[in-house]
Design a protein around this motif. Structure first.
Motif, mmCIF file in Angstrom:
data_model
loop_
_atom_site.group_PDB
_atom_site.id
_atom_site.type_symbol
_atom_site.label_atom_id
_atom_site.label_comp_id
_atom_site.label_asym_id
_atom_site.label_seq_id
_atom_site.Cartn_x
_atom_site.Cartn_y
_atom_site.Cartn_z
ATOM 1 N N GLY A 55 0.781 -1.191 -0.059
ATOM 2 C CA GLY A 55 0.150 -0.035 0.177
ATOM 3 C C GLY A 55 1.045 1.237 0.097
ATOM 4 O O GLY A 55 0.307 2.233 0.192
ATOM 5 N N ALA A 56 2.187 1.223 -0.325
ATOM 6 C CA ALA A 56 2.923 2.343 -0.486
ATOM 7 C C ALA A 56 2.978 2.966 -1.818
ATOM 8 O O ALA A 56 3.962 2.967 -2.598
ATOM 9 N N ILE A 57 1.798 3.826 -1.677
ATOM 10 C CA ILE A 57 1.689 4.207 -3.506
ATOM 11 C C ILE A 57 1.351 5.562 -3.161
ATOM 12 O O ILE A 57 0.206 6.048 -2.233
ATOM 13 N N PRO A 58 1.741 6.853 -3.861
ATOM 14 C CA PRO A 58 1.470 8.081 -3.994
ATOM 15 C C PRO A 58 0.147 8.433 -4.722
ATOM 16 O O PRO A 58 -0.412 7.427 -5.027
ATOM 17 N N ASP A 59 -0.218 9.548 -4.445
ATOM 18 C CA ASP A 59 -1.810 10.024 -4.992
ATOM 19 C C ASP A 59 -1.945 9.768 -6.373
ATOM 20 O O ASP A 59 -3.017 9.538 -6.943
ATOM 21 N N TYR A 60 -0.676 9.997 -7.276
ATOM 22 C CA TYR A 60 -0.881 9.959 -8.610
ATOM 23 C C TYR A 60 -0.633 8.657 -9.166
ATOM 24 O O TYR A 60 -0.753 8.300 -10.388
ATOM 25 N N TRP A 61 -0.810 7.428 -8.263
ATOM 26 C CA TRP A 61 -0.935 6.140 -8.707
ATOM 27 C C TRP A 61 -2.254 5.744 -8.191
ATOM 28 O O TRP A 61 -3.005 6.110 -7.310
ATOM 29 N N ARG A 67 -8.981 -8.787 -7.528
ATOM 30 C CA ARG A 67 -8.939 -8.767 -6.024
ATOM 31 C C ARG A 67 -7.565 -8.770 -5.610
ATOM 32 O O ARG A 67 -6.836 -9.154 -6.047
ATOM 33 N N ILE A 68 -7.609 -8.110 -4.395
ATOM 34 C CA ILE A 68 -5.887 -8.237 -3.672
ATOM 35 C C ILE A 68 -6.271 -8.743 -2.159
ATOM 36 O O ILE A 68 -7.185 -7.967 -1.384
ATOM 37 N N THR A 69 -6.314 -10.026 -1.820
ATOM 38 C CA THR A 69 -6.512 -10.638 -0.329
ATOM 39 C C THR A 69 -5.412 -10.742 0.217
ATOM 40 O O THR A 69 -4.524 -11.453 -0.318
ATOM 41 N N PHE A 70 -5.396 -10.783 1.681
ATOM 42 C CA PHE A 70 -4.477 -11.178 2.471
ATOM 43 C C PHE A 70 -5.281 -12.254 3.451
ATOM 44 O O PHE A 70 -5.958 -11.719 4.294
ATOM 45 N N ASP A 71 -5.029 -13.427 3.464
ATOM 46 C CA ASP A 71 -5.799 -14.195 4.546
ATOM 47 C C ASP A 71 -7.280 -14.325 4.289
ATOM 48 O O ASP A 71 -7.988 -14.183 5.664
ATOM 49 N N GLY A 72 -7.851 -13.905 3.235
ATOM 50 C CA GLY A 72 -9.268 -13.813 2.998
ATOM 51 C C GLY A 72 -9.891 -12.521 3.290
ATOM 52 O O GLY A 72 -10.974 -12.164 3.004
ATOM 53 N N GLN A 73 -8.954 -11.361 3.565
ATOM 54 C CA GLN A 73 -9.284 -10.047 4.031
ATOM 55 C C GLN A 73 -8.840 -9.402 2.564
ATOM 56 O O GLN A 73 -8.118 -9.308 1.951
ATOM 57 N N ASP A 74 -9.919 -8.604 2.390
ATOM 58 C CA ASP A 74 -9.897 -7.371 1.289
ATOM 59 C C ASP A 74 -8.896 -6.572 1.469
ATOM 60 O O ASP A 74 -9.417 -5.698 2.011
ATOM 61 N N LEU A 75 -7.969 -6.283 0.816
ATOM 62 C CA LEU A 75 -6.997 -5.295 0.898
ATOM 63 C C LEU A 75 -7.235 -3.892 0.145
ATOM 64 O O LEU A 75 -7.263 -2.916 0.777
ATOM 65 N N LEU A 76 -8.231 -4.127 -0.937
ATOM 66 C CA LEU A 76 -8.550 -2.999 -1.629
ATOM 67 C C LEU A 76 -9.626 -2.096 -0.767
ATOM 68 O O LEU A 76 -9.403 -0.994 -1.223
ATOM 69 N N ASN A 77 -10.309 -2.632 -0.161
ATOM 70 C CA ASN A 77 -11.441 -2.011 0.233
ATOM 71 C C ASN A 77 -11.258 -1.627 1.716
ATOM 72 O O ASN A 77 -12.250 -1.229 2.603
ATOM 73 N N GLU A 81 -6.428 2.623 8.331
ATOM 74 C CA GLU A 81 -5.741 2.226 9.460
ATOM 75 C C GLU A 81 -5.586 0.645 9.807
ATOM 76 O O GLU A 81 -5.095 -0.044 10.115
ATOM 77 N N GLN A 82 -6.903 -0.131 8.857
ATOM 78 C CA GLN A 82 -6.551 -1.424 8.928
ATOM 79 C C GLN A 82 -5.709 -2.047 8.025
ATOM 80 O O GLN A 82 -5.098 -2.828 8.598
ATOM 81 N N ARG A 83 -5.360 -1.281 7.035
ATOM 82 C CA ARG A 83 -4.180 -1.721 6.133
ATOM 83 C C ARG A 83 -2.819 -1.474 6.890
ATOM 84 O O ARG A 83 -2.115 -2.414 6.827
#
Length: 351
Positions: A55-61, A67-77, A81-83
């Protein structure tokens, strides 16, 4: 269920004048206790993948994915703070330049103790907590193979060798007992002895802690010595993925074969002083990406169909994205994915 699952990840970068696709429909899966290598030449998008995961992306990215999931958790949404909590506890990253990741004004011991989560410290007076942090820090550096803890814990980053700095970074990454360790080209520029020590340490951690490792590198010898599976990137596209033994024995994508052919260690019959095999041309810039398969202008097997993006196909656990894969007759190569899914390579060739 996969620990880390990425499906059709596309990364858009706004350059000011236009928007480019730095990554296009990239797929990657990392299972629990697995060491997966992410390989490709410089400029293929390996470090961009790592930044998208953490999740280390600047605003212009901007990111788009099925889907992008970690252990069944949706990282995209997830919220920020959760990320952040997941990155703090579950996913650790070791970058390729350890000296630039350490604070030069603080001792190694202080930085290592600071990386230990508060919940690992038992309740008590502040001096008791400090003593516990010190003991945990000593245990961590012993775990990564550093015996003289008094010397290094009291040192500043510029006072210790680069290989010890890398081990310190691994110790800091392990402080939170993560489920995934991402090693972003962590052995680049190291001498062979030091590199071997780091690779053995990663394998040991994988076996003793059941730690899933995403090993990002272009060093094929290092990859084949520790990884069980491999994903090959070229210019922001996933071209092939599967077990390392399978890819070494029978690569299906021309780029994977070119990577292996460029390493003399994989060509036992190569005569002395023979010229090394290399693809013509260079990797394209993001502002001038070719249509369809991005390897097309350099591919020795390119044809008119390659102006279309190839559909990913699968043979058991071996996936590839190529209109005309190696070892396949043309009439079979052009078939839709359902004709190859679930069959072995020999069954496909003899169909």
């Amino acid at each position: 269920m996969a620990l880390l699952d990425i499906k059709n990840l596309t990364l858009y970068i706004d350059t000011g004048n236009t928007t480019v696709k730095a990554l296009e429909k990239v797929n990657l899966t990392l299972n629990e206790g697995e060491i997966r290598a992410l390989v490709g030449e410089s400029g293929s998008g390996k470090s961009l993948m790592v930044r998208c995961i953490i999740g280390a992306i600047p605003d212009y990215w901007s990111i788009k994915a099925d889907r992008i999931t970690f252990d069944g958790q949706d990282l995209l949404n997830m919220s920020y703070e959760q990320r952040r909590q997941i990155m703090r506890r579950e996913i650790a990253v070791v970058f390729q330049e350890p000296t630039s990741s350490l604070d030069p004004s603080v001792t190694i011991g202080e930085q290592l103790e600071e990386s230990i989560p508060d919940e690992f410290i038992e309740k008590g007076w502040f001096w008791q907590k400090n003593r516990q942090r010190r003991q945990i820090a000593i245990g961590l550096i012993h775990k990564v193979g550093i015996k003289n803890h008094d010397q290094y814990l009291s040192s500043y980053p510029h006072e210790i060798p680069k290989d010890v700095s890398q081990k310190i970074m691994i110790a800091m990454a392990l402080a939170s007992e993560p489920k995934i360790l991402i090693a972003d080209d962590s052995t680049r520029g190291m001498e062979s002895t030091t590199k071997t020590q780091i690779l053995r340490l990663l394998v040991k951690l994988n076996k003793t802690k059941n730690l899933a490792i995403l090993f990002v590198s272009h060093d094929l010898l290092a990859i084949t010595s520790i990884a069980q599976s491999m994903t090959v990137l070229y210019c922001g596209q996933t071209v092939e993925s599967g077990k390392v033994k399978s890819l070494l024995k029978r690569p299906l994508h021309p780029y994977t074969k070119a990577l292996l052919d460029s390493a003399p260690s994989f060509q036992l019959s190569l005569p002395t002083k023979s010229p090394l095999v290399a693809l013509d041309g260079t990797i394209p810039t993001l502002q001038h990406l070719p249509a369809g398969c991005r390897l097309g202008p350099r591919c020795p097997n390119a044809r008119k169909e390659c102006v279309q993006v190839p559909v990913p196909r699968a043979i058991q656990e071996h996936t590839y994205s190529c209109h005309f894969p190696l070892h396949f007759p043309d009439k079979l190569a052009k078939k839709s994915p359902r004709h190859t899914r679930g069959l072995t390579a020999d069954e496909n060739i003899n169909e």
